[in-house]
Design a protein around this motif. Structure first.
Motif, PDB file in Angstrom:
ATOM      1  N   LEU A  87      -7.305 -59.796  -6.594  1.00  0.00           N
ATOM      2  CA  LEU A  87      -7.537 -58.618  -5.752  1.00  0.00           C
ATOM      3  C   LEU A  87      -6.252 -58.096  -5.110  1.00  0.00           C
ATOM      4  O   LEU A  87      -6.002 -56.884  -5.076  1.00  0.00           O
ATOM      5  N   ALA A  88      -5.444 -58.990  -4.571  1.00  0.00           N
ATOM      6  CA  ALA A  88      -4.205 -58.558  -3.905  1.00  0.00           C
ATOM      7  C   ALA A  88      -3.217 -57.973  -4.916  1.00  0.00           C
ATOM      8  O   ALA A  88      -2.519 -56.988  -4.622  1.00  0.00           O
ATOM      9  N   THR A  89      -3.166 -58.562  -6.100  1.00  0.00           N
ATOM     10  CA  THR A  89      -2.282 -58.037  -7.148  1.00  0.00           C
ATOM     11  C   THR A  89      -2.739 -56.648  -7.568  1.00  0.00           C
ATOM     12  O   THR A  89      -1.916 -55.729  -7.740  1.00  0.00           O
ATOM     13  N   GLY A 104      -3.207 -51.606  -0.688  1.00  0.00           N
ATOM     14  CA  GLY A 104      -2.599 -52.670   0.103  1.00  0.00           C
ATOM     15  C   GLY A 104      -3.073 -52.709   1.538  1.00  0.00           C
ATOM     16  O   GLY A 104      -3.251 -53.787   2.119  1.00  0.00           O
ATOM     17  N   ASN A 105      -3.289 -51.542   2.144  1.00  0.00           N
ATOM     18  CA  ASN A 105      -3.738 -51.496   3.539  1.00  0.00           C
ATOM     19  C   ASN A 105      -5.167 -52.000   3.713  1.00  0.00           C
ATOM     20  O   ASN A 105      -5.588 -52.294   4.839  1.00  0.00           O
ATOM     21  N   ASP A 106      -5.916 -52.072   2.605  1.00  0.00           N
ATOM     22  CA  ASP A 106      -7.321 -52.462   2.673  1.00  0.00           C
ATOM     23  C   ASP A 106      -7.555 -53.935   2.355  1.00  0.00           C
ATOM     24  O   ASP A 106      -8.644 -54.459   2.609  1.00  0.00           O
ATOM     25  N   ILE A 107      -6.555 -54.591   1.784  1.00  0.00           N
ATOM     26  CA  ILE A 107      -6.821 -55.875   1.137  1.00  0.00           C
ATOM     27  C   ILE A 107      -7.148 -56.989   2.118  1.00  0.00           C
ATOM     28  O   ILE A 107      -7.987 -57.850   1.853  1.00  0.00           O
ATOM     29  N   ASP A 108      -6.502 -56.993   3.283  1.00  0.00           N
ATOM     30  CA  ASP A 108      -6.717 -58.108   4.207  1.00  0.00           C
ATOM     31  C   ASP A 108      -8.166 -58.227   4.653  1.00  0.00           C
ATOM     32  O   ASP A 108      -8.692 -59.332   4.814  1.00  0.00           O
ATOM     33  N   VAL A 109      -8.831 -57.097   4.842  1.00  0.00           N
ATOM     34  CA  VAL A 109     -10.202 -57.138   5.370  1.00  0.00           C
ATOM     35  C   VAL A 109     -11.194 -57.658   4.342  1.00  0.00           C
ATOM     36  O   VAL A 109     -12.294 -58.089   4.703  1.00  0.00           O
TER      37      VAL A 109
END
Length: 386
Positions: A87-89, A104-109
């Protein structure tokens, strides 16, 4: 349209997603580390072209592959893998090539359990109490408020890998003395049954279809205690579950994606959110989607990728169940006896790849019936030991 699919050969049955996108007229461009001549013929047929790289974790190689595809076919419209590990890649590639989807701004959540918890709380969705812990002292302070047992899990993790159930200060000390080098979140232990809300959302966030699965136990227990598991789709989603599930889909802004949202059912109609996954449920659940409703979820996803929407009149015709067997158990009935007794109900028998066997067993049976009693009877027959 150009869709780049990362690692199209794994899991094996996911090549069907690629095949359906290609059948809708799009270019399906695979990137993977498996030599082309070793790919299954069905995978080769599902792709327009394949780009071999040596190391899937080497981002520069991925960029070069995408650059090659851009030069040859034009702008990349989609970059997907349907695999949580990547997912992060995916998000990083979408940022660099300006591709629609989770960025990228969405991935942490959707990757960090601590951030998921905050999103649930902001949407007023009940969650287990939890916090990031880095020291024994901080952990004891948290435990003083919730009591033992507690669950310690990586803030970023897949399934129940490196997850621990701690019952005492001795367990806590042992955990910190030997824990993996990763950021951990500690949560209160919630007693309840595991139930999920699963489905596919289109480009507008509307649900193409949805379903629910009831699990015999959590993946943590399955893996840590080496138990077999079964889980069953429900013909009728409990109304309270559907309401909170749809609330989660909106809270996490699910668009053009599968979702798998897990809850504890602490009492009938009472749900506590566990975590959200922006991918199909694991294992062979996509096939179970199809068997439960006589639909083709691989084609539905392809339509969402190519057209943004996928109209579907969907009836849940059957309960569909996956029941695993593990080689460590001495089962009362042989495989041949299972088939002889219940062949009319069984849709598929799968040999589980080793990487999934701790959670999904060594062999899995997928079967369906309009009646839940049939499902319960078959599970008992498959799982009965000597």
């Amino acid at each position: 349209m150009n869709l780049v699919y990362l690692s199209p050969h794994f899991p094996h049955h996911y090549h069907q997603f690629c095949r359906n996108v290609k059948q809708l007229g799009a270019n399906v461009l695979g990137i993977g580390d498996c030599p082309y001549d070793q790919l299954d013929p069905a995978v080769k047929e599902a792709l327009t072209e394949y780009y071999l790289i040596n190391d899937m974790h080497d981002y520069d190689q991925l960029v070069r592959a995408c650059g090659y595809f851009t030069h040859r076919y034009g702008k990349i419209d989609r970059f997907e893998s349907l695999n949580e590990y990547w997912l992060a890649t995916e998000a990083r590639i979408r940022d660099d090539f300006n591709i629609t989807g989770v960025r990228g701004n969405d991935i942490d959540v959707i990757k960090r359990k601590s951030r998921m918890k905050k999103r649930f709380q902001s949407a007023k969705i009940p969650v287990a109490a939890g916090r990031l812990v880095t020291t024994v002292t901080a952990a004891k302070k948290f435990i003083k408020g919730v009591g033992y047992p507690v669950v310690a899990k990586p803030d970023i993790g897949v399934g129940a890998l490196d997850t621990y159930l701690l019952h005492s200060d001795a367990d806590l000390e042992s955990f910190f003395a030997s824990k993996p080098d990763a950021q951990y979140i500690m949560e209160e232990f919630i007693k309840g049954e595991i139930i999920s809300f699963d489905g596919l959302a289109d480009a507008n966030g509307d649900l193409v279809f949805s379903t629910s699965h009831h699990f015999s136990q959590g993946i943590m227990e399955t893996v840590n205690e080496a138990r077999h598991i079964h889980y069953t789709s429900l013909r009728d989603i409990p109304p309270a579950l559907e309401e909170i599930g749809r609330k989660c889909v909106e809270a996490f802004k699910v668009r053009s994606r599968f979702f798998h949202i897990e809850f504890f059912e602490t009492a009938p109609g009472n749900y506590v959110a566990l975590e959200v996954n922006m991918r199909p449920p694991g294992g062979f659940t996509t096939d179970m989607f199809n068997f439960a409703g006589d639909i083709d979820v691989y084609n539905l996803w392809a339509q969402v990728m190519v057209n943004g929407v996928a109209p579907l009149e969907h009836t849940r015709k059957y309960h569909c169940c996956y029941a695993s067997r593990k080689n460590r158990y001495d089962y009362r009935y042989s495989h041949d006896e299972v088939i002889a007794q219940y062949s009319a109900f069984i849709n598929s028998v799968v040999n589980v790849p080793g990487v999934f066997s701790s959670a999904l067993g060594d062999v899995g049976y997928i079967f369906r019936s309009p009646q839940i009693k049939d499902i319960d009877d078959i599970v008992r027959f498959i799982h009965e030991t000597r």
